[in-house]
Motif scaffolding. Structure first.
Motif, PDB file in Angstrom:
ATOM      1  N   PRO A  82      38.051  36.148  49.078  1.00 19.27           N
ATOM      2  CA  PRO A  82      37.266  34.967  48.682  1.00 19.27           C
ATOM      3  C   PRO A  82      35.760  35.149  48.909  1.00 19.27           C
ATOM      4  CG  PRO A  82      39.137  34.341  50.066  1.00 19.27           C
ATOM      5  CD  PRO A  82      39.059  35.843  50.105  1.00 19.27           C
ATOM      6  N   ALA A  83      35.388  36.088  49.787  1.00 20.01           N
ATOM      7  CA  ALA A  83      33.958  36.355  49.982  1.00 20.01           C
ATOM      8  C   ALA A  83      33.341  36.940  48.720  1.00 20.01           C
ATOM      9  CB  ALA A  83      33.759  37.318  51.159  1.00 20.01           C
ATOM     10  N   LYS A  84      34.192  37.394  47.817  1.00 26.93           N
ATOM     11  CA  LYS A  84      33.697  37.999  46.584  1.00 26.93           C
ATOM     12  C   LYS A  84      33.938  37.129  45.348  1.00 26.93           C
ATOM     13  CE  LYS A  84      33.682  42.465  48.727  1.00 26.93           C
ATOM     14  NZ  LYS A  84      34.111  43.873  48.774  1.00 26.93           N
ATOM     15  N   ASN A  85      34.242  35.850  45.599  1.00 33.66           N
ATOM     16  CA  ASN A  85      34.257  34.906  44.481  1.00 33.66           C
ATOM     17  C   ASN A  85      32.857  34.824  43.880  1.00 33.66           C
ATOM     18  OD1 ASN A  85      36.850  34.394  45.288  1.00 33.66           O
ATOM     19  ND2 ASN A  85      36.484  32.265  45.944  1.00 33.66           N
ATOM     20  N   VAL A  86      32.782  34.609  42.596  1.00 34.30           N
ATOM     21  CA  VAL A  86      31.478  34.493  41.934  1.00 34.30           C
ATOM     22  C   VAL A  86      31.485  33.297  40.991  1.00 34.30           C
ATOM     23  CG1 VAL A  86      30.667  36.882  42.099  1.00 34.30           C
ATOM     24  CG2 VAL A  86      32.279  36.254  40.278  1.00 34.30           C
TER      25      VAL A  86
END
Lengths: 518, 518
Positions: free
Chosen positions: B112-116
């Protein structure tokens, strides 16, 4: 994908029409660029005011060093506070002085068809200058000669998007440095009838160039019309030296425009901050712009800069970095805020060869300066290795890129919109447009076809010798040079110019030091 | 100039600090780009309306061919006039349908830290896909394997400016075409925890990818959250085929966004006119965008296109031309007019090698799409030879260029302006900033230092082996790969994914044809 795409189905005669397209080349100079795309303005009004206020604070409280007794005396007379070599410029005085700089002007060539306008939306592309080395027609890196310089002046003459032959595109090492400005200027004047630049390597050299311009254009004409431009670099931070200021006076007193160019190596001679670097650069440019008006009120002048950011890993200047683009956007806003035409540097490369690095660096900067709305787009062809060499291959490719930028910056063309649109029902779903009359009539102008990019299939590319762009560009340059036609100087003026050079070369000792400007 | 510039004078400890700078590399993904520079809008409101009206006229009067019985039936149900395969779309119906497309959404990654976020000022860089060849770590051009694909997924994972591992960056020839989508998807999921793309090479393949996404994310999560994106190309002019429409349905019915991408070869399958090409492309995009809402109202969707202009000399598609930039500016305006996120293609090169041509083409397009405000910036790394190959060298250089574009598009940083400015009186005229505390504290963040550009003097460059950028980039890629750390999949999900693939590979015959999307 490439190789399965159908080749255009031409109407009868299409093949020979395409052959004609391939074999005749148009050397007609493109008109000066009149930008029609919106400006990229990254500051709001308050931020513009913030930079302006910061610059004015610097001018009033830190001051600027003018290492030149005449300039110091001039500033005293103009009402500035002068302490030693440091001049403190009140913002009222600065604003009053720069107010008389024309917001645009026509830059005259010896062929009036090649006059160009500068300022507002009007821009020109000028090739690089000042390279101590070249990469020649065989891509060999070596010291240049007067013949090499002549070659670049011929190429500048022939490339449609270049609006000037500049001056010492490369530094001709086969002639004494102290006399070189005469031969360089003559080469610029002789091999092209476009605008050219004035050597500012010393006040006396600049005086010689003014004398040559007076022969070519007439003194009276020069009094009313800019016929050349000279660059004067600042020694950032906040220093102007005697050589540059003396050359500036030589031009300004004859009403010829000077590029007032702080020489910014961001992070080394400016703060490590984009807006603060711009604030310092802006103060420096304003101090010189103001001085042009001390020399002669109403004289045209150009807000200049040389701009790179510095690698903190190696101390070397970099090209094509995001901060250079951002500073260009901001400097454009400041120049427009003051109503002064502005100069930038264009396709700078830091690469040692004409490899992909050079391509990325150059194209990034070209895009940025077009979106920034720069007027005097210098170093538009040839610059690589941080200016240490001018590459023949890169010169012709950059010049074609400028033609592409010229097209882009004019925005979409709507003239035939309805007619083009009527092809859609003609062709219908699943059809193709290659044989449609509108396509046949418009394909040459609708979409730019770069000569120096190869878009063939790999099979065809291999069949043609697997040539990378450097090789193709060098072949192209040779071909261009074989087609060069000299735009002859008026015989009487030519003789007068040669007599002047001969006399000055008798008068000037053949000294040996090297002097450059950027 | 380069070699005479003083090297930075560091404070005590500066040398080891610089060594640290050189040897530690940050693989942290950059956040999605939030654009802060102004948009380049080349049309006024009336011109936007003109394009809109022309597109609506095309949809109403020329119609669009849907070569797909299900879509034709869907359109009848939706109230469109259907004659044979041709669907005539009333502008009221189109406007009503596209009104429910979300103007922005979050694209979820397994980490989720790489959701955009996508839409409005929010943009992402996605690597190229679909190359039938690669230029490998030795710059050899050959057919790719699953291992090559894994290598690109690892590089995509490690390059900070890439926000996605995409899908078939290269086409893995060592696995049967009919089963390839399974292995491609698994490779995307396994080697990176960033977002990835869904294969849309057939409706069934897309269904398989949806099933794999359901394993990785859960069906309920997918109902609420886009976890992948699929591309559906149109056959311009004005045709959508069964393969693409079936894949579209597979995604849309699960609430996953599709890139509705007319495939424009300007001048060949559109009129020879920039605005008329945009009018046709816009009609095509609208027809597919509208259909996504017939499939499922409120489903996210992306206004897409693949865009080149065609050389009338060779029939080949070109990259980096002025008209591609202009069309990007215009398409951006149209997508914003409809309030729909939009996709573009980024660093496309037509060069056969990673030479200067590739650099110019790529950087020109990167600049254009950033100024155009594109949201889904596809083909952002590796694309050369008109998409026929993905170059490892170009992949890592393009990705660094995206990081530079990311920086540029965020505009100038004013946070430390006053502090930076206070260095000016500290240093004063003629001084330098390299030893100033503000410089020491800020140089790493103030000015971007590209790793893959060489800015050293020629002497140092020669001493280091006279390496052009291709060689340096390949060495860099090898180094990156040696430092790769796999972001492990959850063990249970991994097992479930492998079981699914094994079952499907038993079920699907190992056919042999080749299928691509762009």
């Amino acid at each position: 994908m490439t190789d399965t795409l159908a080749r255009p189905r031409a109407r009868s005669g299409g093949r020979s029409a395409r052959r004609t397209l391939r074999t005749t080349r148009d050397f007609t100079m493109l008109p000066g660029l009149t930008r029609a795309i919106p400006l990229c303005e990254v500051m709001d009004g308050a931020q513009v005011e913030k930079i302006d206020a910061a610059s004015m604070d610097i001018l009033e409280n830190v001051g600027v060093v003018f290492r030149d007794p005449i300039a110091l005396e001039d500033w005293k007379q103009a009402g500035a506070k002068v302490e030693g070599e440091r001049v403190y410029l009140d913002r009222g005085l600065v604003r009053d002085l720069i107010a008389t700089i024309p917001s645009d002007f026509t830059y005259s060539a010896r062929n009036p068809a090649k006059n160009v306008r500068l300022g507002g939306p009007h821009s020109i592309f000028v090739p690089m200058t000042g390279a101590p080395f070249l990469r020649d027609l065989d891509d060999v890196r070596r010291n240049p000669t007067l013949d090499d310089l002549a070659m670049f002046h011929k190429l500048a003459h022939m490339m449609p998007a270049l609006h000037s032959s500049a001056h010492h595109i490369v530094e001709p090492y086969d002639h004494p440095i102290s006399q070189r400005h005469l031969r360089i200027t003559y080469s610029s004047m002789k091999h092209s009838d476009k605008t050219f630049m004035a050597m500012t390597t010393s006040p006396k050299n600049a005086e010689d160039v003014m004398a040559m311009c007076a022969i070519l254009f007439g003194e009276d004409f020069m009094e009313q019309n800019p016929v050349t431009t000279g660059n004067c670099n600042g020694n950032s931070p906040l220093v102007w030296d005697e050589t540059m200021l003396g050359a500036m006076r030589a031009l300004c007193k004859r009403n010829q425009p000077v590029l007032c160019s702080p020489f910014v190596l961001g992070g080394a001679n400016t703060p490590a901050s984009v807006p603060a670097s711009v604030a310092q650069l802006n103060a420096e440019a304003l101090s010189a712009l103001a001085y042009t008006q001390v020399i002669r009120r109403g004289c045209p002048a150009i807000y200049g800069h040389y701009l790179s950011t510095v690698s903190m890993k190696s101390g070397a200047p970099m090209a094509g970095t995001p901060e250079i683009s951002l500073m260009n956007f901001m400097i454009g806003q400041m120049a427009r805020h003051y109503g002064v035409p502005w100069r930038t540097s264009n396709t700078l490369g830091g690469a040692k060869t004409f490899d992909a690095q050079a391509g990325y660096e150059s194209a990034t900067t070209l895009s940025a300066v077009l979106h920034a709305g720069a007027n005097y787009i210098w170093h538009s062809a040839g610059w690589n290795e941080a200016g240490m060499h001018c590459s023949v291959a890169k010169f012709v490719v950059d010049a074609e890129q400028c033609a592409m930028g010229h097209r882009m910056a004019q925005g979409p063309q709507w003239g035939d919109f309805d007619q083009a649109l009527s092809a859609v029902p003609d062709v219908g779903p699943g059809g193709h447009y290659l044989g449609h009359p509108h396509t046949q009539d418009n394909f040459q102008t609708a979409f730019f076809m770069p000569e120096l990019f190869d878009n063939n299939s790999i099979e065809q590319w291999v069949a043609e010798g697997s040539k990378e762009i450097t090789q193709r560009a060098l072949e192209h340059a040779r071909k261009l040079l074989s087609e060069y036609q000299e735009p002859k100087l008026d015989v009487a003026k030519d003789e007068e110019l040669r007599d002047f050079i001969a006399r000055r070369e008798r008068e000037i000792p053949a000294a040996d030091e090297l002097n450059q400007d950027y």
